[in-house]
Design an enzyme around this catalytic site. Structure first.
Site, PDB file in Angstrom:
ATOM      1  N   ALA A 160      50.907  43.449  68.533  1.00  0.00           N
ATOM      2  CA  ALA A 160      50.101  44.573  68.044  1.00  0.00           C
ATOM      3  C   ALA A 160      50.956  45.688  67.462  1.00  0.00           C
ATOM      4  O   ALA A 160      50.626  46.267  66.431  1.00  0.00           O
ATOM      5  CB  ALA A 160      49.228  45.117  69.174  1.00  0.00           C
ATOM      6  N   HIS A 184      45.734  49.640  63.884  1.00  0.00           N
ATOM      7  CA  HIS A 184      45.272  50.915  64.429  1.00  0.00           C
ATOM      8  C   HIS A 184      46.060  52.070  63.796  1.00  0.00           C
ATOM      9  O   HIS A 184      47.191  51.877  63.323  1.00  0.00           O
ATOM     10  CB  HIS A 184      45.476  50.882  65.953  1.00  0.00           C
ATOM     11  N   ARG A 186      47.948  54.329  64.851  1.00  0.00           N
ATOM     12  CA  ARG A 186      49.302  54.603  65.343  1.00  0.00           C
ATOM     13  C   ARG A 186      50.313  53.554  64.897  1.00  0.00           C
ATOM     14  O   ARG A 186      51.507  53.684  65.175  1.00  0.00           O
ATOM     15  CB  ARG A 186      49.313  54.709  66.876  1.00  0.00           C
ATOM     16  N   LYS A 187      49.848  52.518  64.202  1.00  0.00           N
ATOM     17  CA  LYS A 187      50.764  51.481  63.749  1.00  0.00           C
ATOM     18  C   LYS A 187      51.420  51.884  62.417  1.00  0.00           C
ATOM     19  O   LYS A 187      51.006  52.841  61.769  1.00  0.00           O
ATOM     20  CB  LYS A 187      50.012  50.157  63.614  1.00  0.00           C
ATOM     21  N   SER A 188      52.439  51.125  62.001  1.00  0.00           N
ATOM     22  CA  SER A 188      53.191  51.490  60.789  1.00  0.00           C
ATOM     23  C   SER A 188      52.321  51.486  59.548  1.00  0.00           C
ATOM     24  O   SER A 188      52.526  52.287  58.629  1.00  0.00           O
ATOM     25  CB  SER A 188      54.373  50.533  60.605  1.00  0.00           C
TER      26      SER A 188
END
Length: 372
Positions: A160, A184, A186-188
């Site tokens: 994830a 999501h 908060r991902k890169s």
């Protein structure tokens, strides 16, 4: 005394530029909103990045894990080995298919599953090992694949947080039978909510693509429902948003690596255990996670940072300590999973994102170094 940075400093914030926005607008104007050519384009980009043979974009990262378990026909009576420290979804999807999660403690520093403790948890009911590449660092996949092969087990990588992470030249999501990524915020790269399932075989890929779309066999005409499937589709405008951001991935990784280097060089305090990266591993740094010397110190440090308009959060959960799992399985959490419990009760995710500046990281470090 530290010079005051631009405040507030948030844990993470997505960076969507005008090109990203126009990519979404273009799809909205086209009227073709549901899973279509942009989803297929994103899947090709994921394959190109990771070296995966096949990818399927889906509605979220939890759905991608769920689909992988269903595709492998894992269910009641089966056991799935997972780390005791992760986001709760890693265990929830196992429960949702009727299988039993079997928890293994982690290693502090990497925050990944302790591979030396996996084999003792394997039974005749074990069907799968689901390692998590926690915070963007690959688990020890060489040893996990060796164990899985010797015991005839499936491997689903919960990647994830780990898009772009590698061991040597091999990317996260390509070691096991399936890889699961989250999109999501908060991902890169992000679609708001979204996920991707990677796999090696056409048969498993077609199974995922069938299950994500109500059980419709891909390309069938007239439409044929061959599975009791789900509505786990990603929209085309979400896919276009991610594809646009992927052009910046190399610079995003470089920027985060530079910020992490600054953290590691600038934090001068004996109250924190800093993260470590094994030789040959490339961390994608979704999160910069530290461990305070005890729970009370962690709580006081959070308050101290908040006073200075620096916002942080807990990194992940010790899942066996969560009410549902504690009540159902009656764990002695501190005895059975001491490292996972320490990472949870004393752990802290510090600000890290594409939008964060080196000046802000320097300020965060100075404020932490002043903490008594």
């Amino acid at each position: 005394m530290a010079e005051k940075a631009i405040n507030p400093i948030f844990l993470s914030r997505p960076n969507l530029d005008e090109v990203d926005i126009q990519a979404v607008v273009s799809v909205l104007k086209s009227g073709n909103l549901v899973q279509g050519k942009e989803v297929a384009n994103l899947e090709e980009k994921i394959n190109s990045l990771t070296g995966s043979a096949f990818s399927s974009a889906v509605s979220n990262g939890t759905a991608s894990l769920h689909l992988a378990l269903v595709a492998l026909e894992i269910g009641p009576g089966d056991e799935v080995i997972i780390p005791a420290f992760s986001y709760i979804a890693t265990a929830n999807v196992v429960e949702l298919v009727g299988a039993t999660p079997v928890f293994v403690d982690i290693e502090l520093g990497t925050f990944n599953i302790n591979v030396s403790q996996i084999e003792e948890k394997i039974t005749s009911k074990t069907k799968c090992i689901m390692p998590v590449h926690e915070f963007g660092l690959c688990a020890n996949m060489e040893e996990i694949i060796r164990l899985a092969t010797s015991h005839g087990l499936y491997v689903i990588e919960d990647a994830a947080c780990a898009i772009g992470a590698r061991i040597g030249d091999q990317y996260a999501g390509t070691f096991g039978d399936f890889g699961s990524f989250s999109l999501h915020p908060r991902k890169s790269v992000t679609s708001g909510e979204g996920g991707v399932v990677t796999t090696k075989t056409k048969e498993l890929d077609e199974k995922i693509k069938t299950l994500r779309n109500h059980g419709i066999r891909p390309g069938s005409f007239p439409m044929d429902f061959v599975e009791a499937g789900f509505n786990y589709r990603l929209t085309d405008f979400q896919a276009a948003l991610v594809s646009s951001q992927m052009r910046r991935l190399p610079s995003i990784f470089r920027h985060k690596e530079a910020l992490v280097d600054l953290y590691l060089k600038s934090l001068r305090t004996d109250i924190l255990l800093l993260p470590s990266v094994p030789d040959g591993f490339t961390h994608s740094w979704q999160t910069f996670h530290v461990v305070c010397k005890d729970h009370e110190t962690r709580e006081r440090l959070i308050g101290w940072l908040k006073e200075h308009q620096i916002f942080c959060n807990y990194g992940a959960q010790c899942i066996p300590a969560m009410s549902f799992y504690l009540k159902k399985y009656q764990f002695d959490v501190k005895q059975q999973f001491p490292s996972a419990y320490e990472a949870y009760s004393c752990g802290l995710a510090l600000p890290l994102s594409e939008t964060l500046t080196s000046e802000e990281v320097s300020y965060v470090c100075e404020i932490i170094n002043q903490f008594k």
